[in-house]
Design a protein around this motif. Structure first.
Motif, PDB file in Angstrom:
ATOM      1  N   ILE A 293      34.368  42.049   4.413  1.00  0.00           N
ATOM      2  CA  ILE A 293      33.408  41.774   5.295  1.00  0.00           C
ATOM      3  C   ILE A 293      33.212  42.711   6.429  1.00  0.00           C
ATOM      4  N   PRO A 294      31.715  43.241   6.768  1.00  0.00           N
ATOM      5  CA  PRO A 294      31.946  44.113   7.870  1.00  0.00           C
ATOM      6  C   PRO A 294      32.104  43.689   9.181  1.00  0.00           C
ATOM      7  N   ARG A 295      32.915  44.448  10.073  1.00  0.00           N
ATOM      8  CA  ARG A 295      33.204  44.064  11.413  1.00  0.00           C
ATOM      9  C   ARG A 295      32.115  44.312  12.070  1.00  0.00           C
ATOM     10  N   TYR A 296      31.562  45.629  11.965  1.00  0.00           N
ATOM     11  CA  TYR A 296      30.292  46.160  12.785  1.00  0.00           C
ATOM     12  C   TYR A 296      29.217  46.665  12.217  1.00  0.00           C
ATOM     13  N   SER A 297      28.192  46.139  12.098  1.00  0.00           N
ATOM     14  CA  SER A 297      26.988  46.363  11.317  1.00  0.00           C
ATOM     15  C   SER A 297      26.727  47.719  11.529  1.00  0.00           C
ATOM     16  N   SER A 298      26.854  48.315  12.633  1.00  0.00           N
ATOM     17  CA  SER A 298      26.350  49.917  12.895  1.00  0.00           C
ATOM     18  C   SER A 298      27.177  50.780  12.108  1.00  0.00           C
ATOM     19  N   THR A 299      28.299  50.427  11.872  1.00  0.00           N
ATOM     20  CA  THR A 299      29.140  51.691  11.043  1.00  0.00           C
ATOM     21  C   THR A 299      29.643  51.018   9.540  1.00  0.00           C
ATOM     22  N   SER A 300      29.914  49.707   9.347  1.00  0.00           N
ATOM     23  CA  SER A 300      30.160  49.588   8.100  1.00  0.00           C
ATOM     24  C   SER A 300      28.958  48.730   7.423  1.00  0.00           C
ATOM     25  N   MET A 322      24.989  47.103  -0.318  1.00  0.00           N
ATOM     26  CA  MET A 322      24.666  47.669   0.781  1.00  0.00           C
ATOM     27  C   MET A 322      23.738  46.812   1.612  1.00  0.00           C
ATOM     28  N   GLU A 323      23.936  46.829   2.929  1.00  0.00           N
ATOM     29  CA  GLU A 323      22.937  46.388   3.574  1.00  0.00           C
ATOM     30  C   GLU A 323      21.657  46.813   3.683  1.00  0.00           C
ATOM     31  N   LYS A 324      20.825  46.283   3.923  1.00  0.00           N
ATOM     32  CA  LYS A 324      19.379  47.086   3.932  1.00  0.00           C
ATOM     33  C   LYS A 324      19.040  47.922   5.091  1.00  0.00           C
ATOM     34  N   GLY A 325      19.694  47.467   6.235  1.00  0.00           N
ATOM     35  CA  GLY A 325      19.233  48.441   7.403  1.00  0.00           C
ATOM     36  C   GLY A 325      19.055  49.791   7.452  1.00  0.00           C
ATOM     37  N   ASN A 326      20.170  50.781   6.750  1.00  0.00           N
ATOM     38  CA  ASN A 326      19.907  51.902   6.758  1.00  0.00           C
ATOM     39  C   ASN A 326      19.590  52.691   5.533  1.00  0.00           C
ATOM     40  N   LEU A 327      19.072  51.864   4.471  1.00  0.00           N
ATOM     41  CA  LEU A 327      18.759  52.310   3.087  1.00  0.00           C
ATOM     42  C   LEU A 327      17.389  53.004   3.341  1.00  0.00           C
ATOM     43  N   LEU A 328      17.109  54.213   3.006  1.00  0.00           N
ATOM     44  CA  LEU A 328      16.058  55.022   3.115  1.00  0.00           C
ATOM     45  C   LEU A 328      14.699  54.468   2.409  1.00  0.00           C
ATOM     46  N   VAL A 329      14.886  53.711   1.154  1.00  0.00           N
ATOM     47  CA  VAL A 329      13.684  53.397   0.243  1.00  0.00           C
ATOM     48  C   VAL A 329      13.871  51.912  -0.008  1.00  0.00           C
ATOM     49  N   TYR A 330      14.953  51.705  -0.742  1.00  0.00           N
ATOM     50  CA  TYR A 330      15.244  50.560  -1.275  1.00  0.00           C
ATOM     51  C   TYR A 330      15.607  49.228  -0.558  1.00  0.00           C
ATOM     52  N   ASP A 331      15.129  48.253  -0.938  1.00  0.00           N
ATOM     53  CA  ASP A 331      15.227  46.900  -0.347  1.00  0.00           C
ATOM     54  C   ASP A 331      16.749  46.219  -0.675  1.00  0.00           C
ATOM     55  N   TYR A 332      17.290  46.687  -1.566  1.00  0.00           N
ATOM     56  CA  TYR A 332      18.438  46.420  -1.831  1.00  0.00           C
ATOM     57  C   TYR A 332      19.195  47.353  -2.861  1.00  0.00           C
TER      58      TYR A 332
END
Length: 838
Positions: A293-300, A322-332
Motif C-alpha cells: 500500500i503506498p504511503r505517499y502518492s508522490s513517490t510510491s 502502477m497508479e495512472k498519475g505519472n504514466l506517460l501514455v497508458y491508462d493502466y
C-alpha cells in the motif's frame, strides 16, 4: 544575579550528569548475520532507558557506569537478555536474535493482532542483495510475445453506406475467374478483415547476456511483427526497461515520468505499508501474501501483492499495479512476475506478464506482453571486450523465420484468438504478396482520378524498383501567403529506397508571383549512403527569399525589413565517425539582393503594421561551417542495416565553427565565428527531471560581416512560453552579438513530486515546473536573468499526448526594470522517444 547563578549551577549539574554517561552501541542481527531493522533495546526493570535500532540494525544509548541487563526484542524473533557492564569507556555490544519457534496457527493469530507483513518484508529486504539474480553475471534464453487488441466503436449503418460508396470505385479488380460475386464470400472477407485489423502481435527470441546493470547485451535471433508497427506495444526488448524490484529505484523512462520506488528496498520500507493478508501452503512451503500500500502518492506509485516463502524469505511472485498519475501514455499498467528458487538461495525470474492499455475517443487498445526466461547459466564466459555501448544486436536472419520456426520455439501457448489472428494474418500476407494482388493494388494507387488532380495530388509507385513520385494537385498550386503576394507553386517529389536502408529523396518546385510576375524555386537531393553511421549528403540549388533575423520574436519576424532575395547553392554532409561522435559540414555560395523593388499588398498593412525592405547593394557570400557533437557512452541497438540510438547518461558536448571565405568566386564576406556548449537532461531520484543548457560564442574576426551573418540573442515572444533551454521569456530586445556572449538555462519538472502530496492532486495529473536563465553580453554591458514557475497538465489529443502549461515569470537586469509576466505553452510528445521538447 542570584537567578543567573542558579541557572548556571543547574547547567553545570546537568552537564556533569551527561558527561558521566557512557555511549553503548552495537548492531542487532539475525541467524544469518543480516541486520534486523527497528529492534527494541531497553534496560530490564527500567523501561525508561530504551532506544530503537535503525534500518541497518544499529543502535545507540547512553548509560551511567554500572551493571545492566539489556532486553532486545523484535517481531518474529525470540526476545533476548544480555548482561552489560558500563565503565569509563564507550561500550560496543553486538547481539544476535533467532526466529521464534511458531507454528502456522500461532503466526495466523499473530497476524490478526500485530500484522507482521512489514517484518516479513524487512527480512526479504535484508537478504535482497544475496537472492537477486541481477547481482550475478549470467546468460539466459528469452522469448517475448506482445499482443495488442484493438476495440473500435462500430460505425452506424449510415456511415458504413457512405464509406462503401466512397470505396466502390477504388476496389481492386476481382480475380474470380467466374466473374460472379459470392455474397457469402464477401461476408467472410469482411469478418476476416475485421479480425486482421483488430490485433497486432510481436514475437521475439533472444539470448540475454548480463554482466551487471551497466553491461548488458541482447542478441535477437528471431523477430516477427504481424500487423502494424504501433507504439502501443511495450517491452518488445529487454534493454530499454528492466523491472528489477531488487533495486531501490526502477528507471523506466519510456513508461513513467519518475523513477519508481521499489517495495523491496530500504527506501521502499519508508514509502509503502505492508500488510499480511493471507497465508497458505503450496508445494510443501508456507507462502505469505503481503499487500503493498503506498504511503505517499508522490513517490510510491505501486499497489498490489508480493508473495514470500516463509523461512527462506524468497520472493515467489509479484503482482503490482502502477497508479495512472505519472504514466506517460497508458491508462493502466500491471506487472506480474514469477520466480524459481534453485537450491533455495536465489530468485530467478522465469515469467513476466505486463498488462496495459489506453483508451481514446473511438478506440481502445488493450495489450499484454509475456516474457519467459529459461536455461540460466551463471558461469558465463564473457570476453574482455564482449560488452560495449552496443546493448542489443538483431541478426539479419532474425526477420526470415517462418511459421514452423515460431510454432516450435514458442514457450507460452497462444490463445484461440491469437491463433485465428496469426492464421488469418499469414494467409493475408501470402495473398497480398502475390504478383496479381500487388499489381492490382499498385494499379489502384497509380490510377489518376479527378479528386487526385483537384485536391490530393497524383502519386505513382513502382514496387519492384521501390520508387515513388508525387505531383501536387491544382489546389496545392496556390500559395496564398508569401513575401510579395500570392503565388502559383507546383511541386514534384521523388523517393527511392534500397533493401539495405539507403534512400534517395529529391524534390523540385517552381513558383510564379501573381503580383510581381517573378520566378522562384529550387531543386534538392538527399542521399543517405551509410544508414548505420547516419551518413548523408544533401545538395540544393534555389532562388528564394531569405531571412536576416531568423530567430526574432513572431511579432517581428514577418516584417519586410527582415527579408532579402537570394540565389544559392548549398551542400551538406553528416556522418557519425565513431559511436556518439558526429561531424556535420555545410558549404553555401549565395548572391544576396534587396527586395526594395518588390510590390506588396499594402492593404494588409492596415490590419498588421509593416515596414519597408532593407536596402543594400547585391553581393556574393561563400560560407562554410562545421559542427562537432559528442555524446559520451552513447547506448544503441544494432539492426541489420541501421542503428537505434538509446541515449546516454552523460551530457552532450558540441562545438561550432563558421567561416566567411573572401575573394573566391567573388565572395564579399570575411569573418570567423566560434561557439560551443553543453546540454543534458537527467532525473534526480523521485524528485523530478532536470535539464540544463549552457553555451557561448564569439566572432574571432569581423573584417567583412553582413547583417545576414550577424548572430543575435532572440527577443522573447509575447504570451507564448518558448523552449526555456534555448530562449528567454522576458528579453525585450534583439541583441546582435559580435563579441563574446554567455547564456545558461536550467529547467526542472517535479513530475508530481510536490503537488502529488496534496490529496487528489495525483489524479489531476498536474505537474510543477520551474527554471532560471542568465545572459551576459559584455559588448552591450548587458546582464539579464529571469525565473519561471508554472503548472503543466497532460491531455489526450487524438492519439498523441498534448501538454498545456501556464507560467509566471520574473526578470531583472542592469539594462531593464524588474518585471513580472505570464506565459502559456502547447507541446506534443514525440512518439518515437517518448519525450517532450522541453
Amino acid at each position: 544575579m542570584k537567578f543567573h547563578f542558579l541557572v548556571l549551577l543547574l547547567i553545570l549539574c546537568c552537564g556533569n550528569t551527561a558527561w558521566s554517561q557512557r555511549l553503548v552501541s552495537g548492531t542487532i542481527t539475525d541467524e544469518f548475520d543480516a541486520p534486523i531493522p527497528y529492534a527494541k533495546i531497553y534496560v530490564k526493570n527500567n523501561a525508561d532507558l530504551r532506544t530503537e535500532a535503525n534500518i541497518n540494525g544499529y543502535y545507540e544509548m547512553r548509560l551511567m557506569q554500572g551493571e545492566y541487563f539489556l532486553v532486545i526484542a523484535a517481531p518474529g524473533f525470540d526476545t533476548r537478555e544480555a548482561y552489560l557492564t558500563v565503565s569509563d569507556v564507550p561500550v560496543v555490544k553486538n547481539m544476535q536474535l533467532f526466529p521464534s519457534a511458531l507454528d502456522l496457527e500461532d503466526v495466523e493469530v499473530s497476524a490478526k493482532k500485530s500484522n507482521p507483513g512489514r517484518e516479513i518484508m524487512l527480512k526479504v529486504v535484508a537478504k535482497r542483495d544475496s537472492i537477486s539474480q541481477w547481482n550475478h553475471p549470467y546468460t539466459v534464453q528469452g522469448y517475448i510475445r506482445a499482443t495488442e487488441k484493438i476495440d473500435r466503436e462500430e460505425k452506424d449503418e449510415k456511415d458504413e453506406k457512405e464509406e462503401k460508396s466512397k470505396k466502390k470505385n477504388d476496389e481492386p479488380v476481382s480475380t474470380n475467374p467466374s466473374g460472379v460475386e459470392d455474397p457469402f464470400a464477401a461476408k467472410q472477407s469482411k469478418e476476416l478483415e475485421k479480425l486482421a485489423n483488430s490485433m497486432n502481435i510481436v514475437e521475439s527470441n533472444f539470448t540475454l547476456n548480463y554482466g551487471d546493470r551497466n553491461h548488458v547485451k541482447e542478441i535477437r535471433n528471431g523477430y516477427e511483427l504481424r500487423g502494424q508497427k504501433r507504439n502501443a506495444l511495450y517491452y518488445t526488448t529487454t534493454v530499454k526497461s528492466n523491472f528489477n524490484f531488487f533495486e531501490n529505484l526502477l528507471h523506466l523512462d519510456d513508461l513513467h515520468q519518475t523513477p519508481v520506488s521499489s517495495p523491496i528496498s530500504v527506501p521502499g520500507i519508508l514509502s509503502y505499508k505492508y500488510r499480511l493478508v493471507d497465508q497458505y501452503e503450496e508445494n510443501g512451503q508456507k507462502i505469505h501474501k503481503i499487500k503493498i500500500i503506498p504511503r505517499y502518492s508522490s513517490t510510491s506509485t505501486l499497489d498490489g501483492y508480493i508473495y514470500v516463502i516463509d523461512s527462506l524469505w524468497l520472493v515467489q511472485k509479484i503482482d503490482l499495479t502502477m497508479e495512472k498519475g505519472n504514466l506517460l501514455v497508458y491508462d493502466y499498467f500491471q506487472i506480474e512476475q514469477e520466480f524459481e528458487h534453485p537450491v533455495d538461495t536465489l530468485c530467478l525470474l522465469t515469467k513476466q506478464t505486463l498488462t496495459y492499455g489506453v483508451k481514446y475517443k473511438n478506440e481502445e487498445s488493450n495489450c499484454t506482453t509475456v516474457a519467459t526466461f529459461k536455461e540460466y547459466n551463471f558461469s558465463p564466459d564473457f570476453g574482455p571486450k564482449f560488452f560495449s555501448n552496443e546493448v542489443a544486436v538483431t541478426e539479419k536472419e532474425a526477420y526470415d523465420k517462418d511459421t514452423s520456426y515460431w510454432a516450435a520455439s514458442r514457450v507460452t501457448e497462444l490463445s484461440m484468438e491469437e491463433r485465428r489472428y496469426i492464421i488469418v494474418k499469414d494467409s493475408i500476407h501470402d495473398a497480398h504478396n502475390r504478383v496479381e494482388y500487388l499489381d492490382s493494388v499498385d494499379a489502384l494507387f497509380n490510377k489518376v482520378t479527378v479528386l487526385k488532380v483537384l485536391w490530393f495530388g497524383i502519386e505513382h509507385r513502382n514496387r519492384p524498383k521501390k520508387t515513388q513520385w508525387y505531383l501536387s494537385s491544382i489546389a496545392g498550386l496556390v500559395e496564398p501567403i508569401s513575401i510579395g503576394g500570392p503565388r502559383i507553386n507546383p511541386s514534384f517529389d521523388f523517393f527511392k529506397k534500397w533493401d539495405n536502408e539507403k534512400i534517395l529523396s529529391t524534390d523540385y518546385d517552381l513558383s510564379v508571383g501573381i503580383l510581381n510576375a517573378d520566378f522562384r524555386g529550387g531543386v534538392s537531393a538527399y542521399y543517405r549512403y551509410e544508414p548505420f553511421h547516419q551518413g548523408y549528403v544533401q545538395a540544393r540549388f534555389s532562388h528564394r527569399i531569405g531571412v536576416i533575423r531568423n530567430a526574432d520574436a513572431f511579432t517581428q519576424i514577418y516584417k519586410r525589413d527582415n527579408f532579402f532575395e537570394v540565389t544559392d547553392l548549398a551542400l551538406r554532409h553528416g556522418y557519425e565517425v565513431f559511436n556518439g561522435f558526429y561531424i556535420y559540414n555545410y558549404l553555401n555560395f549565395a548572391e544576396r539582393r534587396s527586395i526594395q523593388n518588390y510590390k506588396f499588398i499594402a492593404a494588409l498593412d492596415e490590419i498588421i503594421p509593416n515596414n519597408d525592405p532593407t536596402e543594400f547593394e547585391p553581393y556574393q557570400a561563400l560560407i562554410t561551417s562545421m559542427t562537432i557533437e559528442y555524446v559520451p557512452n552513447q547506448k544503441y541497438m544494432r539492426e541489420p542495416n541501421r542503428k537505434v540510438v538509446l541515449g546516454s547518461k552523460w551530457p552532450t558536448l558540441y562545438a561550432y565553427y563558421e567561416k566567411g571565405i573572401p575573394t573566391i568566386f567573388g565572395s564579399d564576406v570575411n569573418f570567423d565565428y566560434l561557439a560551443g556548449g553543453i546540454r543534458q537532461t537527467f532525473k534526480i531520484g523521485t524528485l523530478g527531471t532536470s535539464s540544463y543548457h549552457a553555451r557561448g560564442g564569439t566572432f574571432l574576426s569581423t573584417k567583412v560581416l553582413k547583417d545576414v551573418d550577424q548572430k543575435f540573442q532572440r527577443r522573447s515572444d509575447p504570451i507564448f512560453f518558448t523552449d526555456p533551454l534555448n530562449s528567454f521569456q522576458s528579453l525585450d530586445s534583439l541583441l546582435p552579438t559580435n563579441r563574446f556572449y554567455l547564456e545558461a538555462h536550467y529547467l526542472h519538472h517535479d513530475n508530481g513530486a510536490i503537488l502529488n502530496k496534496i490529496p487528489f492532486m495525483k489524479k489531476a495529473r498536474i505537474g510543477l515546473v520551474g527554471g532560471a536563465s542568465y545572459l551576459y553580453v559584455p559588448e552591450h554591458n548587458w546582464q539579464h536573468y529571469e525565473f519561471a514557475l508554472g503548472l503543466e497538465r497532460t491531455f489526450k489529443f487524438s492519439k498523441r499526448r498534448l501538454r498545456l502549461g501556464i507560467y509566471g515569470t520574473y526578470a531583472d537586469g542592469n539594462r531593464m526594470d524588474s518585471r513580472f509576466g505570464w506565459k502559456v505553452s502547447f507541446a506534443l510528445m514525440d512518439d518515437r522517444d517518448m519525450k517532450w521538447n522541453f
